[in-house]
Design a protein around this motif. Structure first.
Motif, PDB file in Angstrom:
ATOM      1  N   HIS A  10     -43.221  44.448  19.344  1.00 56.36           N
ATOM      2  CA  HIS A  10     -42.763  43.503  18.344  1.00 56.36           C
ATOM      3  C   HIS A  10     -43.603  42.240  18.453  1.00 56.36           C
ATOM      4  O   HIS A  10     -43.392  41.396  19.301  1.00 56.36           O
ATOM      5  N   SER A  11     -44.576  42.109  17.576  1.00 52.55           N
ATOM      6  CA  SER A  11     -45.524  41.022  17.747  1.00 52.55           C
ATOM      7  C   SER A  11     -44.977  39.697  17.228  1.00 52.55           C
ATOM      8  O   SER A  11     -43.964  39.655  16.558  1.00 52.55           O
ATOM      9  N   LEU A  12     -45.707  38.655  17.530  1.00 52.18           N
ATOM     10  CA  LEU A  12     -45.177  37.315  17.291  1.00 52.18           C
ATOM     11  C   LEU A  12     -45.075  36.927  15.826  1.00 52.18           C
ATOM     12  O   LEU A  12     -44.298  36.067  15.457  1.00 52.18           O
ATOM     13  N   ASP A  13     -45.826  37.580  14.966  1.00 51.89           N
ATOM     14  CA  ASP A  13     -45.769  37.171  13.561  1.00 51.89           C
ATOM     15  C   ASP A  13     -44.572  37.767  12.836  1.00 51.89           C
ATOM     16  O   ASP A  13     -44.487  37.739  11.625  1.00 51.89           O
ATOM     17  N   GLY A  14     -43.649  38.302  13.599  1.00 50.19           N
ATOM     18  CA  GLY A  14     -42.421  38.803  12.985  1.00 50.19           C
ATOM     19  C   GLY A  14     -42.537  40.253  12.537  1.00 50.19           C
ATOM     20  O   GLY A  14     -41.582  40.833  12.073  1.00 50.19           O
ATOM     21  N   ARG A  15     -43.690  40.854  12.658  1.00 53.37           N
ATOM     22  CA  ARG A  15     -43.828  42.259  12.294  1.00 53.37           C
ATOM     23  C   ARG A  15     -43.515  43.117  13.511  1.00 53.37           C
ATOM     24  O   ARG A  15     -43.862  42.792  14.620  1.00 53.37           O
ATOM     25  N   GLY A 313     -26.787  33.803  12.867  1.00 49.91           N
ATOM     26  CA  GLY A 313     -26.587  35.104  12.240  1.00 49.91           C
ATOM     27  C   GLY A 313     -26.213  34.964  10.781  1.00 49.91           C
ATOM     28  O   GLY A 313     -25.919  33.860  10.315  1.00 49.91           O
ATOM     29  N   GLY A 314     -26.256  36.051  10.071  1.00 52.53           N
ATOM     30  CA  GLY A 314     -25.900  36.036   8.659  1.00 52.53           C
ATOM     31  C   GLY A 314     -25.935  37.451   8.106  1.00 52.53           C
ATOM     32  O   GLY A 314     -26.237  38.401   8.838  1.00 52.53           O
ATOM     33  N   CYS A 335     -28.246  47.343   6.418  1.00 51.48           N
ATOM     34  CA  CYS A 335     -29.324  48.064   7.123  1.00 51.48           C
ATOM     35  C   CYS A 335     -30.448  48.407   6.157  1.00 51.48           C
ATOM     36  O   CYS A 335     -31.632  48.254   6.497  1.00 51.48           O
ATOM     37  N   ILE A 336     -30.106  48.867   4.956  1.00 55.62           N
ATOM     38  CA  ILE A 336     -31.152  49.194   3.972  1.00 55.62           C
ATOM     39  C   ILE A 336     -31.933  47.934   3.598  1.00 55.62           C
ATOM     40  O   ILE A 336     -33.150  47.978   3.382  1.00 55.62           O
ATOM     41  N   ALA A 337     -31.257  46.800   3.548  1.00 54.35           N
ATOM     42  CA  ALA A 337     -31.948  45.545   3.217  1.00 54.35           C
ATOM     43  C   ALA A 337     -33.028  45.242   4.269  1.00 54.35           C
ATOM     44  O   ALA A 337     -34.117  44.778   3.932  1.00 54.35           O
ATOM     45  N   ILE A 338     -32.733  45.544   5.522  1.00 56.28           N
ATOM     46  CA  ILE A 338     -33.726  45.321   6.588  1.00 56.28           C
ATOM     47  C   ILE A 338     -34.866  46.335   6.455  1.00 56.28           C
ATOM     48  O   ILE A 338     -36.042  45.977   6.443  1.00 56.28           O
ATOM     49  N   ILE A 339     -34.495  47.605   6.321  1.00 56.94           N
ATOM     50  CA  ILE A 339     -35.493  48.672   6.328  1.00 56.94           C
ATOM     51  C   ILE A 339     -36.469  48.532   5.154  1.00 56.94           C
ATOM     52  O   ILE A 339     -37.659  48.785   5.274  1.00 56.94           O
ATOM     53  N   SER A 340     -35.946  48.099   3.994  1.00 55.67           N
ATOM     54  CA  SER A 340     -36.783  48.014   2.791  1.00 55.67           C
ATOM     55  C   SER A 340     -37.470  46.662   2.663  1.00 55.67           C
ATOM     56  O   SER A 340     -38.211  46.442   1.718  1.00 55.67           O
ATOM     57  N   SER A 341     -37.157  45.746   3.575  1.00 55.52           N
ATOM     58  CA  SER A 341     -37.654  44.360   3.497  1.00 55.52           C
ATOM     59  C   SER A 341     -37.118  43.611   2.282  1.00 55.52           C
ATOM     60  O   SER A 341     -37.762  42.681   1.788  1.00 55.52           O
ATOM     61  N   LEU A 342     -35.944  43.997   1.814  1.00 53.40           N
ATOM     62  CA  LEU A 342     -35.253  43.150   0.840  1.00 53.40           C
ATOM     63  C   LEU A 342     -34.876  41.853   1.568  1.00 53.40           C
ATOM     64  O   LEU A 342     -34.936  40.767   1.014  1.00 53.40           O
ATOM     65  N   GLU A 346     -36.698  36.593   8.627  1.00 50.05           N
ATOM     66  CA  GLU A 346     -35.663  35.711   9.219  1.00 50.05           C
ATOM     67  C   GLU A 346     -34.267  36.268   8.933  1.00 50.05           C
ATOM     68  O   GLU A 346     -33.402  36.295   9.812  1.00 50.05           O
ATOM     69  N   GLN A 347     -34.066  36.714   7.703  1.00 46.42           N
ATOM     70  CA  GLN A 347     -32.755  37.280   7.365  1.00 46.42           C
ATOM     71  C   GLN A 347     -32.494  38.562   8.152  1.00 46.42           C
ATOM     72  O   GLN A 347     -31.377  38.800   8.618  1.00 46.42           O
ATOM     73  N   SER A 348     -33.534  39.383   8.327  1.00 45.21           N
ATOM     74  CA  SER A 348     -33.365  40.619   9.099  1.00 45.21           C
ATOM     75  C   SER A 348     -32.915  40.302  10.522  1.00 45.21           C
ATOM     76  O   SER A 348     -32.005  40.943  11.064  1.00 45.21           O
ATOM     77  N   MET A 349     -33.561  39.315  11.115  1.00 47.00           N
ATOM     78  CA  MET A 349     -33.188  38.911  12.473  1.00 47.00           C
ATOM     79  C   MET A 349     -31.744  38.422  12.501  1.00 47.00           C
ATOM     80  O   MET A 349     -30.980  38.738  13.412  1.00 47.00           O
ATOM     81  N   ALA A 350     -31.387  37.652  11.468  1.00 48.96           N
ATOM     82  CA  ALA A 350     -30.034  37.091  11.421  1.00 48.96           C
ATOM     83  C   ALA A 350     -28.982  38.196  11.283  1.00 48.96           C
ATOM     84  O   ALA A 350     -27.909  38.122  11.880  1.00 48.96           O
ATOM     85  N   ILE A 351     -29.300  39.243  10.525  1.00 47.12           N
ATOM     86  CA  ILE A 351     -28.343  40.355  10.378  1.00 47.12           C
ATOM     87  C   ILE A 351     -28.113  41.003  11.745  1.00 47.12           C
ATOM     88  O   ILE A 351     -26.974  41.294  12.131  1.00 47.12           O
ATOM     89  N   MET A 352     -29.206  41.209  12.495  1.00 45.77           N
ATOM     90  CA  MET A 352     -29.065  41.812  13.817  1.00 45.77           C
ATOM     91  C   MET A 352     -28.338  40.860  14.778  1.00 45.77           C
ATOM     92  O   MET A 352     -27.543  41.292  15.610  1.00 45.77           O
ATOM     93  N   ASP A 353     -28.599  39.560  14.639  1.00 45.19           N
ATOM     94  CA  ASP A 353     -27.883  38.568  15.471  1.00 45.19           C
ATOM     95  C   ASP A 353     -26.382  38.672  15.230  1.00 45.19           C
ATOM     96  O   ASP A 353     -25.578  38.616  16.162  1.00 45.19           O
ATOM     97  N   LEU A 354     -26.031  38.816  13.965  1.00 39.88           N
ATOM     98  CA  LEU A 354     -24.606  38.885  13.640  1.00 39.88           C
ATOM     99  C   LEU A 354     -23.971  40.161  14.210  1.00 39.88           C
ATOM    100  O   LEU A 354     -22.865  40.131  14.742  1.00 39.88           O
ATOM    101  N   ILE A 355     -24.711  41.270  14.127  1.00 42.87           N
ATOM    102  CA  ILE A 355     -24.166  42.519  14.681  1.00 42.87           C
ATOM    103  C   ILE A 355     -23.927  42.352  16.186  1.00 42.87           C
ATOM    104  O   ILE A 355     -22.894  42.770  16.718  1.00 42.87           O
ATOM    105  N   GLU A 356     -24.848  41.709  16.854  1.00 40.79           N
ATOM    106  CA  GLU A 356     -24.667  41.491  18.299  1.00 40.79           C
ATOM    107  C   GLU A 356     -23.505  40.544  18.568  1.00 40.79           C
ATOM    108  O   GLU A 356     -22.703  40.770  19.471  1.00 40.79           O
TER     109      GLU A 356
END
Ligand code: GLC
Length: 499
Positions: A10-15, A313-314, A335-342, A346-356
């Motif tokens: 997981h590289s630093l540029d968020g990819r 989170g969010g 989950c689909i929003a993360i996978i498809s990059s909808l 930052e939002q993807s990270m926040a979704i995972m933060d919220l799950i945790e």
């Protein structure tokens, strides 16, 4: 695989590094008896048409007296099966399924005296074997037999997603390039890209039109459909031919994607800050300067959300329409929003933060809650129409669905946080096989096998296998995921500390 290998991917540029085919581990799963049993069960669930496998049956539950339509091949249920077969290097069943459902799409679809749109894909189909005449025939259901008579909006999107997964995994573009596949895609797209009275780029839907196929108050603009719509548009864009017909659709798709991602990222997104803003909304604002564009009355914010929302989170909320925000959290759409990059990185990270942060509520003892929280009493009566299957913390109303494990795993890997998936898989492994692969679990923490859950539910089995295979070889995630497009990125905002 050690955690550090994943993390360094997981590289630093968020990819994330899932698309870098540097590591493959075919160790643990090959020796795991649960995986072996799952494969046996998945293979048993195959359905044949003229001796060719064309799909998998929804549930292989002989103990249950009530078969209903669980002996059919559901389009959405077949998706994890298809992914499992693709990952195993057995793409034929997927190709057969895509062609068979494409053929079914071409049938006349009547509901009483009303004809459904040409592009509609079936919810499910069944193969009828006549042992005397030695013939096989297919009967499909587009909603005319389904409980509640709702057409599945998600089927067409899943079909496009699967065509892309097949193409990506096999490298065989000839299937997607076939004139009939191109036409099938265009028919699906014309259903959802046609002009109407819409003021929003999101897709207006009836209740029960997706995985949640009963009345559950998801009518309007449900997150599950919007996320799948977004993903299907992006996948279609990558597969449509640049001929005159294809080009016309490609232009429409690009315009729609732009508007859709803006709308979703702005209005469906909820985090602590946004919640606080809504809480302080003024109402009855007129003209385009309005802050509270949909005239949401702060009093309509449910109490539970104030405790549920963590500081970090969010998530994308369930639905947004005039004066109505459905604050419920839905697993599939997020989950689909993360996978498809909808979701933005930052939002993807926040979704995972919220799950945790809300692990007890959303995962509990069995991954993963279909939605949170459950509706009870008066609300349940009004919203579900007193549905006895959807009582609180059961089935679609806050039940826990093992099939969602594959989506959580894909999202975890894409965001570079496989430890989340690993924790969830461990929970599933403690019970799924022992309990006979139930369709869903009940209770606030998902401890009980669902009231009316089928056993040997195929997508519970396939979902587990897909999760395991993605963990063993994260490059598999590339079949169903996409990185963010540059043109969809919001303008770079500098932080206040920027000098
Ligand atoms: C239930 C689920 C639906 C699924 C079907 C077959 O109706 O709600 O999503 O496709 O069962 O498993």
């Amino acid at each position: 695989m050690s955690l550090s290998l994943y993390d360094s991917a997981h590289s630093l540029d968020g990819r994330s590094g899932w698309d870098t085919p540097v590591f493959s581990m075919k160790d643990s799963s090959d020796l795991n008896p649960m995986v072996t049993e799952a494969w046996e069960a998945l293979c048993r669930s195959q359905v044949y048409f003229r001796e060719k496998p064309v799909g998998t049956i929804a549930a292989y539950d002989h103990a249950s007296e009530e078969v209903l339509n669980y002996d059919q091949v559901f389009v959405r249920d077949f998706v994890p099966s298809a992914l499992a077969f693709l990952m195993k290097g057995e793409p034929d069943i997927v190709k057969n399924f895509l062609l068979k459902t494409l053929h079914i799409q071409g049938q006349d679809k009547m509901i009483d005296k009303f004809k459904l749109g040409d592009g509609a894909m079936p919810a499910s189909f069944k193969v009828l074997h006549n042992p005397i005449k030695k013939t096989d025939t297919i009967i499909a259901d587009f909603g005319e037999s389904a409980i509640g008579r709702v057409a599945p909006v998600d089927s067409g999107f899943w079909w496009i997603i699967l065509l892309r997964a097949y193409t990506k995994s096999t490298g065989d573009h000839s299937l997607a390039d076939r004139p009939e596949c191109q036409k099938g895609m265009r028919l699906i797209l014309s259903l959802c890209l046609s002009e109407g009275f819409d003021t929003f780029p999101t897709l207006l839907c009836a209740d029960g039109c997706s995985m949640v196929d009963r009345r559950m108050g998801i009518y309007g603009y449900p997150i599950e459909i919007q996320a799948l719509f977004f993903m299907a548009l992006r996948f279609a864009l990558s597969m449509l031919k640049h001929d005159s017909e294809g080009k016309e659709f490609m232009e429409k798709i690009v315009t729609r994607l732009h508007a859709l991602s803006f709308h979703m990222r702005s209005y469906f997104w909820l985090d602590f800050q946004q919640l606080n803003d809504i809480y302080r909304y003024k109402t009855e604002e007129y003209s385009h300067t309005a802050v509270n564009k949909f005239n949401v009355i702060p009093d309509s914010i449910p109490d539970w959300i104030f405790d549920f929302m963590p500081l970090r989170g969010g998530y994308f909320i369930g639905n947004v329409s005039p004066a109505r925000m459905d604050f419920r959290w839905f697993a599939l759409g997020n989950c689909i929003a993360i996978i498809s990059s909808l979701a933005t990185p930052e939002q993807s990270m926040a979704i995972m933060d919220l799950i945790e942060a809300r692990w007890e509520e959303l995962v509990g003892e069995m991954p993963l809650k279909i939605c949170y929280p459950a509706m009870e009493s008066h609300e349940w009566r009004i919203v579900t129409g007193c549905d006895p299957k959807n009582t609180r913390w059961s089935y679609h109303n806050g039940g826990s669905w093992p099939v969602l494990l594959w989506l959580l795993t894909a999202a975890s890997i894409k965001t570079g946080r496989p430890q989340i998936a690993r924790r969830a898989i461990e929970l599933a492994e403690a019970r799924l096989l022992k309990d006979g692969w139930p369709e869903y679990y009940d209770g606030k923490s998902g401890r009980f096998i669902g009231k009316q859950a089928r056993k040997f539910q195929t997508w519970s089995i396939a979902g587990y296998l897909v999760a395991k295979m993605m963990m063993d070889d994260p490059t598999h995630v590339g079949m169903i995921s996409m990185e963010e497009e540059k043109h969809m990125k919001p303008p770079l905002k500098r932080s206040s500390s920027w000098t």
